[in-house]
Design an enzyme around this catalytic site. Structure first.
Site, PDB file in Angstrom:
ATOM      1  N   GLU A 171     137.110  11.423  72.849  1.00  0.00           N
ATOM      2  CA  GLU A 171     136.078  11.672  71.828  1.00  0.00           C
ATOM      3  C   GLU A 171     136.680  11.823  70.437  1.00  0.00           C
ATOM      4  OE1 GLU A 171     132.921  14.301  72.867  1.00  0.00           O
ATOM      5  OE2 GLU A 171     132.449  13.064  74.604  1.00  0.00           O
ATOM      6  N   CYS A 211     126.898   9.396  84.390  1.00  0.00           N
ATOM      7  CA  CYS A 211     127.846  10.515  84.421  1.00  0.00           C
ATOM      8  C   CYS A 211     128.404  10.700  85.833  1.00  0.00           C
ATOM      9  CB  CYS A 211     127.100  11.780  83.985  1.00  0.00           C
ATOM     10  SG  CYS A 211     128.119  13.246  83.978  1.00  0.00           S
ATOM     11  N   ASN A 212     129.720  10.664  85.956  1.00  0.00           N
ATOM     12  CA  ASN A 212     130.347  10.833  87.273  1.00  0.00           C
ATOM     13  C   ASN A 212     130.111  12.234  87.829  1.00  0.00           C
ATOM     14  OD1 ASN A 212     132.668   8.493  87.927  1.00  0.00           O
ATOM     15  ND2 ASN A 212     131.988   8.613  85.822  1.00  0.00           N
ATOM     16  N   THR A 213     130.141  13.228  86.940  1.00  0.00           N
ATOM     17  CA  THR A 213     129.937  14.610  87.390  1.00  0.00           C
ATOM     18  C   THR A 213     128.527  14.745  87.961  1.00  0.00           C
ATOM     19  OG1 THR A 213     131.408  15.323  85.604  1.00  0.00           O
ATOM     20  CG2 THR A 213     130.087  17.022  86.675  1.00  0.00           C
ATOM     21  N   CYS A 259     135.295   8.924  85.634  1.00  0.00           N
ATOM     22  CA  CYS A 259     134.685   9.636  84.503  1.00  0.00           C
ATOM     23  C   CYS A 259     134.323   8.596  83.454  1.00  0.00           C
ATOM     24  CB  CYS A 259     135.687  10.645  83.931  1.00  0.00           C
ATOM     25  SG  CYS A 259     135.103  11.483  82.453  1.00  0.00           S
ATOM     26  N   THR A 260     133.190   8.830  82.809  1.00  0.00           N
ATOM     27  CA  THR A 260     132.682   7.869  81.827  1.00  0.00           C
ATOM     28  C   THR A 260     133.684   7.503  80.734  1.00  0.00           C
ATOM     29  OG1 THR A 260     131.743   9.815  80.759  1.00  0.00           O
ATOM     30  CG2 THR A 260     130.239   8.413  82.013  1.00  0.00           C
ATOM     31  N   HIS A 261     134.528   8.479  80.362  1.00  0.00           N
ATOM     32  CA  HIS A 261     135.407   8.272  79.212  1.00  0.00           C
ATOM     33  C   HIS A 261     136.679   7.474  79.534  1.00  0.00           C
ATOM     34  CE1 HIS A 261     132.784  11.396  77.797  1.00  0.00           C
ATOM     35  NE2 HIS A 261     133.405  11.503  76.634  1.00  0.00           N
ATOM     36  N   ASP A 292     123.644  10.216  80.574  1.00  0.00           N
ATOM     37  CA  ASP A 292     124.963  10.830  80.699  1.00  0.00           C
ATOM     38  C   ASP A 292     124.904  12.186  80.014  1.00  0.00           C
ATOM     39  OD1 ASP A 292     127.787  11.023  81.207  1.00  0.00           O
ATOM     40  OD2 ASP A 292     128.125  10.608  79.096  1.00  0.00           O
ATOM     41  N   SER A 293     125.941  12.982  80.220  1.00  0.00           N
ATOM     42  CA  SER A 293     126.030  14.278  79.549  1.00  0.00           C
ATOM     43  C   SER A 293     126.174  14.097  78.036  1.00  0.00           C
ATOM     44  CB  SER A 293     127.230  15.039  80.096  1.00  0.00           C
ATOM     45  OG  SER A 293     128.387  14.234  79.993  1.00  0.00           O
ATOM     46  N   TYR A 295     129.399  18.437  81.121  1.00  0.00           N
ATOM     47  CA  TYR A 295     128.944  18.809  82.452  1.00  0.00           C
ATOM     48  C   TYR A 295     130.155  19.119  83.355  1.00  0.00           C
ATOM     49  CZ  TYR A 295     124.126  16.972  81.709  1.00  0.00           C
ATOM     50  OH  TYR A 295     122.846  16.736  81.283  1.00  0.00           O
TER      51      TYR A 295
END
Ligand code: DGL
Length: 267
Positions: free
Chosen positions: A153, A74-76, A185-187, A11-12, A43
């Site tokens: 975050e 990472c989705n991006t 998105c990961t978050h 992931d980023s 990213y």
């Protein structure tokens, strides 16, 4: 024969630990090597060309660990790089878009699906195209939510500010009467309680982290790549910068201590 080689996940940054969490819940016997590109995160606002270059470098880094399958958490990166890089390696490389799109198409009842993600993910229209391929008649409504990543975050998972921002971002999707929302998105899985409250209990939240883990399980089974169930797998974490910060924020994502986090350089 048990295949003890690890699964690589990148992931980023720290967000891809939502995928690690789901993956180890499903396949606790697997060894995992995780790479978080913390030197180059985020990213989300970067160009397609840059994200593709970073993704290739991250894959090469994981291949040095003799991984048997790679998940682009990472989705991006999945939305802009998978179609370019996915076929070029001898091992399976999975992204989160297709599994998320499949789950959304299966969940919707009114065929009105929302997608949220970073600016680059939304601009790529990758989810939209994947959903339309599976469910041609579906209407897809997308919204980028750039403030969600820093909020998560910082640990602001359920504060009045988070609720207000979520309500603003989701208003256009609510107006379209979506019954399913892809957390692209990961978050975002960490914001599930707030998103569910803002949208109402009847809207189904699709978590790409869960879906890609199920797809990885199916491929490992099919290709006879599973590790032996008798032993718990080992998790190894590498980052390109700031291992201590990664370990601190990562605890919140995983729900347990990460142990050692090492710094790794690109290939
Ligand atoms: N991991 C990214 C994603 O899932 C979010 C963070 C970033 O912008 O790098 O799209």
């Amino acid at each position: 024969m048990a295949d003890q080689r690890p699964v690589g996940i990148f992931d980023s940054g720290v967000g891809g630990l939502t995928v690690v969490k789901e993956f180890v819940r499903l396949l606790p016997q697997e060894n995992v090597v995780y790479f978080g590109d913390t030197a180059r995160v985020p990213y989300g606002p970067k160009s397609q060309e840059t994200v593709i270059r970073f993704s290739i470098e991250n894959i090469l880094l994981l291949l040095r660990h003799r991984v048997k399958l790679i998940i682009i958490a990472c989705n991006t990166a999945s939305s802009v790089a998978l179609s370019t890089v996915g076929e070029n390696f001898r091992i399976p490389v999975l992204g989160v878009i297709q599994p998320g799109a499949q789950a959304a198409a299966a969940a919707t009842r009114n065929r009105r699906i929302g997608v949220i993600g970073t600016r680059t993910t939304v601009k790529s229209r990758a989810y939209e195209e994947a959903i339309r391929r599976i469910a041609p008649g579906a209407s897809v409504f997308s919204a980028s939510c750039p403030l969600f990543v820093p909020l998560v975050e910082e640990g602001w998972l359920d504060t009045p500010v988070t609720v207000q921002i979520a309500a603003d971002y989701l208003q256009p999707l609510r107006a379209e009467q979506i019954d399913t929302l892809v957390l692209g998105c990961t978050h975002y899985p960490l914001l599930k309680p707030v998103l569910q409250r803002v949208l109402g209990a009847e809207v189904v939240l699709v978590d790409s982290a869960q879906q890609v883990s199920l797809q990885a399980q199916a491929i490992l089974e099919q290709e006879c790549l599973l590790n032996d169930r008798a032993h718990p797998g080992q998790l190894q974490f590498f980052v390109s910068d700031e291992p201590d910060n990664f370990a601190a924020v990562g605890r919140q994502f995983l729900g347990f201590e990460l142990g050692k986090v090492e710094k790794a350089g690109y290939v």
